[in-house]
Enzyme design. Structure first.
Site, mmCIF file in Angstrom:
data_model
loop_
_atom_site.group_PDB
_atom_site.id
_atom_site.type_symbol
_atom_site.label_atom_id
_atom_site.label_comp_id
_atom_site.label_asym_id
_atom_site.label_seq_id
_atom_site.Cartn_x
_atom_site.Cartn_y
_atom_site.Cartn_z
ATOM 1 N N CYS A 3 0.865 -1.188 0.000
ATOM 2 C CA CYS A 3 0.000 0.000 0.000
ATOM 3 C C CYS A 3 0.897 1.232 0.000
ATOM 4 C CB CYS A 3 -0.971 -0.004 1.184
ATOM 5 S SG CYS A 3 -0.183 0.039 2.803
ATOM 6 N N ASN A 6 2.345 1.441 4.328
ATOM 7 C CA ASN A 6 2.668 0.168 5.007
ATOM 8 C C ASN A 6 2.373 0.238 6.519
ATOM 9 O OD1 ASN A 6 5.558 -2.057 5.427
ATOM 10 N ND2 ASN A 6 3.454 -2.583 5.079
ATOM 11 N N CYS A 8 -1.317 0.782 7.385
ATOM 12 C CA CYS A 8 -2.759 0.499 7.541
ATOM 13 C C CYS A 8 -3.177 -0.749 6.756
ATOM 14 C CB CYS A 8 -3.605 1.701 7.096
ATOM 15 S SG CYS A 8 -3.392 3.155 8.140
ATOM 16 N N ARG A 9 -3.280 -0.640 5.444
ATOM 17 C CA ARG A 9 -3.882 -1.732 4.665
ATOM 18 C C ARG A 9 -2.967 -2.936 4.484
ATOM 19 N NH1 ARG A 9 -5.285 2.211 -0.150
ATOM 20 N NH2 ARG A 9 -3.304 3.022 0.681
ATOM 21 N N SER A 10 -1.733 -2.700 4.015
ATOM 22 C CA SER A 10 -0.891 -3.864 3.691
ATOM 23 C C SER A 10 -0.434 -4.679 4.906
ATOM 24 C CB SER A 10 0.284 -3.476 2.793
ATOM 25 O OG SER A 10 1.138 -2.547 3.408
ATOM 26 N N ASP A 119 -8.336 3.874 1.246
ATOM 27 C CA ASP A 119 -7.341 4.268 2.240
ATOM 28 C C ASP A 119 -8.075 4.748 3.488
ATOM 29 O OD1 ASP A 119 -5.364 5.420 3.722
ATOM 30 O OD2 ASP A 119 -4.444 6.488 2.046
HETATM 31 P P1 4NP Z 1 -1.741 2.847 4.104
HETATM 32 O O1 4NP Z 1 -2.392 4.182 4.684
HETATM 33 O O2 4NP Z 1 -1.205 3.173 2.733
HETATM 34 O O3 4NP Z 1 -2.887 1.890 4.048
HETATM 35 O O4 4NP Z 1 -0.654 2.420 5.077
HETATM 36 C C1 4NP Z 1 -1.721 5.398 4.722
HETATM 37 C C2 4NP Z 1 -0.801 5.631 5.694
HETATM 38 C C3 4NP Z 1 -0.158 6.865 5.757
HETATM 39 C C4 4NP Z 1 -0.452 7.833 4.830
HETATM 40 C C5 4NP Z 1 -1.368 7.604 3.837
HETATM 41 C C6 4NP Z 1 -1.999 6.367 3.787
HETATM 42 N N1 4NP Z 1 0.198 9.100 4.921
HETATM 43 O O5 4NP Z 1 -0.131 10.008 4.114
HETATM 44 O O6 4NP Z 1 1.076 9.295 5.771
#
Ligand code: 4NP
Length: 149
Positions: A3, A6, A8-10, A119
């Site tokens: 993702c 790294n 939240c989702r992955s 997201d």
């Molecule tokens: P992820 O979520 O891609 O599912 O881990 C996010 C985590 C952090 C950010 C965006 C999405 N960020 O902008 O910091």
């Protein structure tokens, strides 16, 4: 599992797939990464850890890392969470073999639709639960497809 951050989702996808592989006695090498460098070395987001725990998946020890070209050599399949992750990973592919390893994970649930796992980072708790439901379905189908071999 890839993702953006790294956190939240992955990592959740990694934890769910690992748990299902263990429950099915399937030996898989599973990891996750982010396309960005924003959260390298961090544990998953607390909201993701809590949501996973609610579903008896422990991802509290995971640490974020950034996707790298060598991942194309280490893994047979690279599941990305959304279309932006897809573009970022494909841009690093060296050849067709690399490109063919990259799949939008929800295409396993809804074939050929290229749907994204939303997201949840900037939203509320329901967003995290929604991500869990989608990834649980996808990982169940991934495990079933591996069992066919
Ligand atoms: P992820 O979520 O891609 O599912 O881990 C996010 C985590 C952090 C950010 C965006 C999405 N960020 O902008 O910091």
């Amino acid at each position: 599992m890839v993702c953006l951050g790294n956190i939240c989702r992955s990592p959740l996808a990694e934890g769910i797939l690992r748990q299902k592989a263990q429950q099915n006695n399937i030996n898989l090498f599973i990891d996750s990464a982010g396309t960005s460098n924003y959260h390298i070395g961090e544990n998953p987001d607390n909201r993701t850890i809590s949501n996973a725990k609610k579903h008896e998946v422990d991802i509290s020890d995971l640490r974020a890392r950034q996707f790298s070209v060598s991942d194309f050599d280490e893994f047979d399949t690279i599941f990305v969470m959304d279309s932006s992750n897809y573009a970022d990973v494909i841009a690093q592919a060296r050849n067709m073999t690399d490109k063919n390893k990259v799949e939008m994970i929800l295409n396993r649930v809804y074939p050929n639709t290229n749907m994204s796992v939303p997201d949840p980072y900037f939203g509320g708790e329901q967003g995290f639960e929604n991500v869990y439901i989608l990834l649980d379905k996808a990982c169940e189908i991934i495990i079933e497809s591996i069992k066919q071999y």
